[in-house]
Design a protein around this motif. Structure first.
Motif, PDB file in Angstrom:
ATOM      1  N   LEU A 145      -4.958  24.745  20.664  1.00 22.20           N
ATOM      2  CA  LEU A 145      -6.095  24.045  21.282  1.00 22.20           C
ATOM      3  C   LEU A 145      -6.982  23.379  20.222  1.00 22.20           C
ATOM      4  N   ASP A 146      -7.161  24.063  19.081  1.00 22.24           N
ATOM      5  CA  ASP A 146      -8.028  23.531  18.022  1.00 22.24           C
ATOM      6  C   ASP A 146      -7.456  22.309  17.314  1.00 22.24           C
ATOM      7  N   ASP A 147      -6.228  21.963  17.628  1.00 24.94           N
ATOM      8  CA  ASP A 147      -5.645  20.751  17.051  1.00 24.94           C
ATOM      9  C   ASP A 147      -6.159  19.499  17.754  1.00 24.94           C
ATOM     10  N   SER A 148      -6.875  19.667  18.835  1.00 23.48           N
ATOM     11  CA  SER A 148      -7.463  18.524  19.526  1.00 23.48           C
ATOM     12  C   SER A 148      -8.442  17.825  18.589  1.00 23.48           C
ATOM     13  N   ALA A 149      -8.184  16.567  18.318  1.00 21.40           N
ATOM     14  CA  ALA A 149      -8.992  15.831  17.341  1.00 21.40           C
ATOM     15  C   ALA A 149      -8.530  14.386  17.292  1.00 21.40           C
ATOM     16  N   LEU A 150      -9.264  13.608  16.510  1.00 24.52           N
ATOM     17  CA  LEU A 150      -8.842  12.246  16.174  1.00 24.52           C
ATOM     18  C   LEU A 150      -8.101  12.319  14.843  1.00 24.52           C
ATOM     19  N   TYR A 151      -6.894  11.786  14.796  1.00 25.84           N
ATOM     20  CA  TYR A 151      -6.102  11.798  13.573  1.00 25.84           C
ATOM     21  C   TYR A 151      -6.102  10.391  12.981  1.00 25.84           C
ATOM     22  N   LEU A 152      -6.564  10.331  11.746  1.00 25.12           N
ATOM     23  CA  LEU A 152      -6.727   9.052  11.071  1.00 25.12           C
ATOM     24  C   LEU A 152      -5.703   8.903   9.967  1.00 25.12           C
ATOM     25  N   CYS A 153      -5.116   7.738   9.929  1.00 22.28           N
ATOM     26  CA  CYS A 153      -4.226   7.358   8.840  1.00 22.28           C
ATOM     27  C   CYS A 153      -4.986   6.370   7.970  1.00 22.28           C
ATOM     28  N   ALA A 154      -4.769   6.426   6.668  1.00 18.79           N
ATOM     29  CA  ALA A 154      -5.470   5.513   5.772  1.00 18.79           C
ATOM     30  C   ALA A 154      -4.572   5.188   4.592  1.00 18.79           C
ATOM     31  N   SER A 155      -4.666   3.966   4.117  1.00 17.55           N
ATOM     32  CA  SER A 155      -3.877   3.590   2.940  1.00 17.55           C
ATOM     33  C   SER A 155      -4.807   3.118   1.833  1.00 17.55           C
ATOM     34  N   TRP A 156      -4.393   3.396   0.604  1.00 16.80           N
ATOM     35  CA  TRP A 156      -5.190   3.067  -0.568  1.00 16.80           C
ATOM     36  C   TRP A 156      -4.775   1.708  -1.138  1.00 16.80           C
ATOM     37  N   SER A 157      -5.797   0.934  -1.546  1.00 16.40           N
ATOM     38  CA  SER A 157      -5.543  -0.295  -2.270  1.00 16.40           C
ATOM     39  C   SER A 157      -6.737  -0.596  -3.146  1.00 16.40           C
ATOM     40  N   ASN A 158      -6.496  -0.758  -4.445  1.00 23.61           N
ATOM     41  CA  ASN A 158      -7.568  -1.087  -5.388  1.00 23.61           C
ATOM     42  C   ASN A 158      -8.738  -0.124  -5.281  1.00 23.61           C
ATOM     43  N   GLY A 159      -8.422   1.156  -5.179  1.00 25.22           N
ATOM     44  CA  GLY A 159      -9.463   2.175  -5.157  1.00 25.22           C
ATOM     45  C   GLY A 159     -10.229   2.267  -3.857  1.00 25.22           C
ATOM     46  N   GLU A 160      -9.800   1.569  -2.837  1.00 24.42           N
ATOM     47  CA  GLU A 160     -10.485   1.622  -1.542  1.00 24.42           C
ATOM     48  C   GLU A 160      -9.522   2.155  -0.498  1.00 24.42           C
ATOM     49  N   LEU A 161     -10.049   2.976   0.383  1.00 26.01           N
ATOM     50  CA  LEU A 161      -9.264   3.572   1.450  1.00 26.01           C
ATOM     51  C   LEU A 161      -9.485   2.772   2.731  1.00 26.01           C
ATOM     52  N   PHE A 162      -8.399   2.255   3.308  1.00 26.64           N
ATOM     53  CA  PHE A 162      -8.463   1.480   4.541  1.00 26.64           C
ATOM     54  C   PHE A 162      -7.953   2.344   5.684  1.00 26.64           C
ATOM     55  N   HIS A 218       0.866  -1.180   0.000  1.00 22.67           N
ATOM     56  CA  HIS A 218       0.000   0.000   0.000  1.00 22.67           C
ATOM     57  C   HIS A 218       0.900   1.226   0.000  1.00 22.67           C
ATOM     58  N   ASN A 219       1.233   1.730  -1.200  1.00 21.54           N
ATOM     59  CA  ASN A 219       2.241   2.774  -1.250  1.00 21.54           C
ATOM     60  C   ASN A 219       1.673   4.181  -1.244  1.00 21.54           C
ATOM     61  N   THR A 220       0.375   4.316  -1.018  1.00 24.53           N
ATOM     62  CA  THR A 220      -0.238   5.631  -0.869  1.00 24.53           C
ATOM     63  C   THR A 220      -0.869   5.707   0.514  1.00 24.53           C
ATOM     64  N   VAL A 221      -0.488   6.704   1.276  1.00 23.36           N
ATOM     65  CA  VAL A 221      -1.052   6.888   2.619  1.00 23.36           C
ATOM     66  C   VAL A 221      -1.590   8.307   2.748  1.00 23.36           C
ATOM     67  N   SER A 222      -2.736   8.403   3.388  1.00 24.84           N
ATOM     68  CA  SER A 222      -3.377   9.700   3.613  1.00 24.84           C
ATOM     69  C   SER A 222      -3.573   9.909   5.105  1.00 24.84           C
ATOM     70  N   TRP A 223      -3.579  11.150   5.511  1.00 20.73           N
ATOM     71  CA  TRP A 223      -3.862  11.514   6.899  1.00 20.73           C
ATOM     72  C   TRP A 223      -5.088  12.434   6.920  1.00 20.73           C
ATOM     73  N   TYR A 224      -5.944  12.194   7.906  1.00 17.61           N
ATOM     74  CA  TYR A 224      -7.160  12.982   8.077  1.00 17.61           C
ATOM     75  C   TYR A 224      -7.263  13.442   9.527  1.00 17.61           C
ATOM     76  N   GLN A 225      -7.864  14.612   9.699  1.00 17.91           N
ATOM     77  CA  GLN A 225      -8.176  15.110  11.029  1.00 17.91           C
ATOM     78  C   GLN A 225      -9.693  15.064  11.214  1.00 17.91           C
ATOM     79  N   GLN A 226     -10.132  14.481  12.312  1.00 18.78           N
ATOM     80  CA  GLN A 226     -11.561  14.432  12.581  1.00 18.78           C
ATOM     81  C   GLN A 226     -11.848  15.103  13.917  1.00 18.78           C
TER      82      GLN A 226
END
Lengths: 112, 110
Positions: free
Chosen positions: B83-100, B29-37
């Motif tokens: 303070l506004d950086d308080s959040a859940l940080y999600l990492c996700a990797s792409w495979s076959n068009g799906e984000l895990f 899985h050579n593509t990784v994304s980061w999200y803030q929730q």
């Protein structure tokens, strides 16, 4: 700019009743639409994507480009459908992976 | 099992400090994304790495930075925490068009 709107924060239905989660989007290009689900104490996971045109766990979603909508439907809700649902959009491209723009989410509560 | 693991699961920092969050995705899985929730909101795209280079960035300031390593692990670094950086940080990797997604790292900034 990409934007996804889920107007309902909470949907409460009885078991066996139909459920529809609304999703509207704005995007100038050709979008790819997804529904993600997060069950209690589990990670976010893909439920379905419009290009596969599959029915997953009884859920279906049709992309309506005229109305820019991608509503999620299930004719008979089950208690195990209680979860948080997110609609998401990305642009269609050949690149390996793309930015997903998520809506704010809709919490579904299915009552017995 | 999606194979995306994140650490730490929870952490508390004070304003002005720096934090490093880690993610390990599946081999291949050579593509990784980061999200803030943030609480009560949907995930918001921070940036994406493909083959160790940033190839997409959301509306986040430069104090949010990342790295991806050849062994499919990655890091999210945040400097000068607010303070506004308080959040859940999600990492996700792409495979076959799906984000895990991983289960996330919950950051609280006091």
């Amino acid at each position: 700019a990409q934007r996804v709107t889920q107007p309902e924060k909470l949907l409460s239905v009885f078991k066996g009743a139909p459920v529809e989660l609304k999703c509207n989007y704005s995007y100038s290009g050709s979008p790819e639409l997804f529904w993600y689900v997060q069950y209690s104490r589990q990670r976010l996971q893909l439920l379905l994507r419009h290009i596969s045109r599959e029915s997953i766990k009884g859920f279906t979603a049709d992309l309506n480009k005229g109305e820019t909508s991608f509503h999620l439907k299930k004719p008979f809700a089950q208690e195990e459908d209680s979860a948080m649902y997110y609609c998401a959009l990305s642009r269609i491209s050949g690149a390996a992976g793309n930015k997903l723009t998520f809506g704010g989410g809709t919490r579904v509560l299915v009552k017995p | 099992e999606t194979g995306v693991t994140q650490s730490p699961t929870h952490l508390i920092k004070t304003r002005g400090q720096q934090v490093t969050l880690r993610c390990s995705s599946q081999s291949g899985h050579n593509t990784v994304s980061w999200y803030q929730q943030a609480l009560g909101q949907g995930p918001q795209f921070i940036f994406q790495y493909y083959r160790e280079e940033e190839n997409g960035r959301g509306n986040f300031p430069p104090r949010f930075s990342g790295l991806q390593f050849p062994n499919y692990s990655s890091e999210l670094n945040v400097n000068a925490l607010e303070l506004d950086d308080s959040a859940l940080y999600l990492c996700a990797s792409w495979s076959n068009g799906e984000l895990f997604f991983g289960e996330g790292s919950r950051l609280t900034v006091l």
